[in-house]
Design a protein around this motif. Structure first.
Motif: not given
Lengths: 294, 284
Positions: B82-88
């Motif tokens: 899952v591309p977690r933008i918040d984690l990036i």
């Protein structure tokens, strides 16, 4: 992380969106809370502390103080049967369910004898020797589904638990460790790195000797003949056929016990373990040998 | 927006990977060769449970024009999570902050020169009472709660947020066609122009990050990238979220891709509690 569909959908969405770069990133909205003192209508005035007195000055009273009342903790009379409870030995519980669970997950090797060190190493059990914790109390939760055949050494066990383990053809011993030995068993690596010689395990204190010499508790100081007699008695009491461990292919493993003075399996008191260069130093001096064998 | 989504999902169902059979029982990489196309299938230590491996083209580096040398499988847990933008975003913020020391500085009323004497008597003048001309109320006075120099902003991002930051970024890069695979970093010439043309021709965007599993790169590519400040080389152990996002395109060698998979899968399945413990933020 998330379901597969969500993953696929979000990845396919990304294909048609602009490239993620340092300039277009942001956190989830509302994830960051600023801890600022609001002005005017945003919580200004008294800032939630009220008007005048103890509340406004945020003068928190000591715990239990009831502004002049006879406090609750003094209102109740003392109960003397709790006297000295903070000095008593404690045995943090580990249930048979948890034990079966860690065995099923292959987090402990059942082809070797299990002791407190190998259980702590699984990361599912923790204890603090400085808080009067003296090791594992193996409890009977999950007794009906316990199926493993093991050679285990714990610090406290009830009759049903002993029966559950012996019914499956396993062996259980209860053994006492002094707090210093428990520190070593909890984190052997830290001790070996300190470069000290492995000490002797201390004998149990007077009030624990009775428990650990009793064959009914499978104490490590009990007479082995009496222990086997008790095994048979317990099988008759609970009505199961005691499996014959003498004919077991792993009979030698089931016979393995620690010496009453020994802390680690395979390591004797007086030895120094060098983890860096991977060798063991053994004492040769007569005086030392006599000291550690005494 | 809705139509874009629908087309994207349609495309997805069409391009779904075919069912595959793992032919070999060995742990090593097996190469299936049919009609001059190499398809590399892998046996991972932790095979994907419910998702199929991602297939990526292996590209050549010996000519400006792109040639496809074969297909390579990437683990979906690492390259299609899952591309977690918040984690990036949290990773990027952390990388910016942990090495930042703020040197901004202001003086308090005690540090500003002068102001020891009471400026005028307490009573009798009809003026406001003051004890120092360097009080924060005065012009040229000290500053209350101002910045003090040498403020560190160091903190550790929780371990798994760092790991998921890496998988999210790698997945986003792959999903956006910004991740490419090459056999190795060998170039036919050390001319920067050659590398520039290659990047231009393949539409890799101006800035490119090459990642290899060793920290010794072949001579040609080091010479060529020396003159191009926006093209950089990095070993796998230096891979991080910030650098991946700073560059438009991420180019991995096969060895690097395998090493990244191996490390991330191992750490995702390992018990890291004792290693994380010293970095817990809420410890007393």
């Amino acid at each position: 992380m998330g379901s597969r569909q969500i993953t696929e959908k979000s990845l396919s969405m990304l294909r048609s969106l602009p490239r993620i770069s340092l300039s277009n990133l942001r956190d989830n909205p509302g994830s960051k809370k600023t801890s600022k003192r609001g002005r005017a209508q945003h919580g200004g005035d008294k800032h939630g502390a009220g008007n005048k007195g103890s509340g406004q000055r945020q003068n928190y009273m000591r715990l239990g103080y009831e502004t002049g009342n006879n406090p609750f903790y003094l209102r109740v009379p003392q109960e003397h049967y709790y006297r000295g409870h903070h000095l008593r030995r404690q045995y943090p519980p580990l249930s048979l369910l948890q034990l079966q669970h860690i065995i099923d997950k292959d987090r402990v090797d059942i082809n070797k004898p299990i002791d407190i060190a190998s259980i702590v190493k699984t990361g599912t059990y923790n204890f603090y020797p400085d808080q009067k914790h003296f090791g594992i109390n193996l409890t009977d939760e999950g007794i009906d589904i316990f199926k493993a055949k093991i050679n285990i050494e714990v610090q406290w066990a009830s009759e049903q638990v002993i029966a559950a383990i012996e019914r499956n053809g396993g062996v259980i011993t209860t053994a006492y460790y002094d707090p210093h030995s428990l520190y070593l068993l909890k984190n052997p690596k830290k001790f070996f790195e300190s470069g000290q010689a492995i000490p002797r395990r201390m004998i149990p204190p007077p009030d624990a000797i009775e428990y650990y010499t009793n064959p009914e508790n499978r104490g490590y100081l009990a007479d082995p003949d009496k222990v086997s007699e008790e095994r048979l008695k317990l099988a008759q009491k609970y009505g199961y056929q005691l499996p014959n461990i003498e004919s077991d292919p792993e009979y030698s493993m089931f016979c393995e016990r620690k010496d009453p003075r020994q802390i680690f399996f395979g390591l004797e008191p007086g030895w120094v373990v060098n983890l860096k260069d991977k060798f063991i130093l053994k004492p040769k001096d007569e005086e030392l040998l006599q000291y550690y064998s005494a | 927006m809705a139509s874009v989504l629908i087309t994207a999902i349609k495309r997805l169902t069409i391009t779904a990977a075919p069912t595959r059979v793992y032919s070999s029982v060995t742990n090593s990489v097996a190469t299936v060769s049919n009609s001059s196309l190499d398809v590399t299938k892998k046996e991972w230590m932790f095979p994907p449970a419910y998702t199929k491996p991602r297939e990526v083209w292996i590209e050549n580096m010996d000519s400006v024009e792109e040639k496809k040398l074969g297909l390579f499988e990437l683990h979906p847990t690492v390259f299609a999570s899952v591309p977690r933008i918040d984690l990036i975003h949290r990773n990027v913020t952390w990388q910016r902050k942990y090495r930042w020391i703020s040197w901004a500085h202001t003086k308090t009323r005690a540090e500003v020169r002068g102001g020891g004497k009471k400026p005028w008597p307490q009573k009798g003048l009809g003026r406001a009472r003051h004890g120092s001309i360097r009080s924060p109320l005065f012009r040229g006075g000290g500053v209350i709660h101002g910045p003090r120099s040498g403020t560190t902003h160091f903190y550790m991002l929780p371990f798994h947020q760092r790991i998921y930051g890496l998988t999210s970024t790698l997945s986003a890069k792959l999903a956006q066609d910004d991740l490419h695979l090459i056999k190795n970093l060998e170039l036919p010439s050390d001319e920067p122009e050659f590398l520039k043309d290659l990047i231009e021709n393949r539409n890799w965007g101006p800035s490119v990050l090459f990642v290899d599993d060793t920290d010794i790169a072949p001579r040609n590519i080091t010479v060529a990238t020396d003159a191009l400040p926006h093209v950089n080389i990095m070993p796998v152990y230096g891979l991080n979220v910030y650098s991946m996002l700073k560059h438009d395109t991420l180019v991995l060698t096969l060895a690097a891709a395998e090493r990244i998979e191996e490390r991330i899968l191992l750490l995702l399945h390992a018990i890291t509690k004792d290693k994380e413990a010293p970095f817990k933020l809420d410890q007393v």
